[in-house]
Enzyme design. Sequence first.
Site, mmCIF file in Angstrom:
data_model
loop_
_atom_site.group_PDB
_atom_site.id
_atom_site.type_symbol
_atom_site.label_atom_id
_atom_site.label_comp_id
_atom_site.label_asym_id
_atom_site.label_seq_id
_atom_site.Cartn_x
_atom_site.Cartn_y
_atom_site.Cartn_z
ATOM 1 N N ASP A 53 0.846 -1.297 -0.010
ATOM 2 C CA ASP A 53 -0.052 0.151 -0.082
ATOM 3 C C ASP A 53 0.963 1.305 0.006
ATOM 4 O O ASP A 53 1.628 1.437 0.908
ATOM 5 C CB ASP A 53 -0.954 -0.053 1.254
ATOM 6 C CG ASP A 53 -1.952 -1.033 1.260
ATOM 7 O OD1 ASP A 53 -2.442 -1.464 0.127
ATOM 8 O OD2 ASP A 53 -2.397 -1.543 2.349
ATOM 9 N N ASP B 44 -13.741 -3.569 -1.130
ATOM 10 C CA ASP B 44 -13.668 -3.495 0.258
ATOM 11 C C ASP B 44 -14.902 -3.326 1.055
ATOM 12 O O ASP B 44 -15.867 -2.490 0.917
ATOM 13 C CB ASP B 44 -12.872 -1.861 0.473
ATOM 14 C CG ASP B 44 -11.359 -1.669 -0.184
ATOM 15 O OD1 ASP B 44 -10.903 -2.869 -0.235
ATOM 16 O OD2 ASP B 44 -10.896 -0.586 -0.525
#
Length: 277
Positions: free
Chosen positions: A11, A130
């Site tokens: 990330d 998500d």
Amino acid sequence: MLAKRIIPCLDVKDGQVVKGVHFVNLRDAGDPVENARLYNAEGADELVFLDISATPEGKATTVEMVRQVAVEVFMPFTVGGGVRTVKDVRALLLAGADKVSINTAAVRNPELLTAAAERFGSQCIVVAVDAKRVAADGPTELAKVPPRPSTGSGHRWEVYVNGGRTPAGLDAVEWTMRAVELGAGEVLLTSMDGDGTLNGYDLALTRTIAEAVPVPVIASGGAGSLEHFAQVLTEGQADAALAASLFHDRVLSIGQVKAYLAAQDIPVRLTEATNEE
């Protein structure tokens, strides 16, 4: 049976690898190119690179960084963050990505999945979902989709976009099914409730999605022990397990995870690098 995959995730925010809990309280976890080089040497099956600042800040993913990482890895490489058009997908593939992950833009413009899959092939297109637990009786915006499997636990999972900042009002199971019908060839499924907690993957979420779609599912969010990997790849029915904190902080290595899984008779790809650990 196909080998299960172990996938580290980078990330990236403002050029650095970061990690947080529940998508917030981010901390610096190093240089993306150095991390990519390390995971390649350890025998990771794939690498996922997500520019988490690209969508919320309205920026395109840094193509130059993708080029630098691609030079360092000799494994399938998935890139996401800020992908809004077929042109963006093309740019990332040309920069060295093997697959492109699309989240927010797919929710806002589902036809993007179809257009990208028709242009480059479904195998290149990953829908990133998500998901966060919410009450079962909350509304959804999807209509005319097959009924989703019941969890029997009084809750469902809602899709979040913009790097986990914004609820989309979509049921995660229904949305994933639709995304696959539109052309996505793989699902990157992240439990927001588990993200960064080290408490284990959301097995119910992963299993429900895996049973609902005919494409591979990558489980993400919550890995904290060797047992968690085994659980999500068996009980959770995931095709691959993704982790960040454990690998970034050197709590576990790729080799340790694969050796443990092999000892549990879970098929994995062993290499010289993994065998040496």
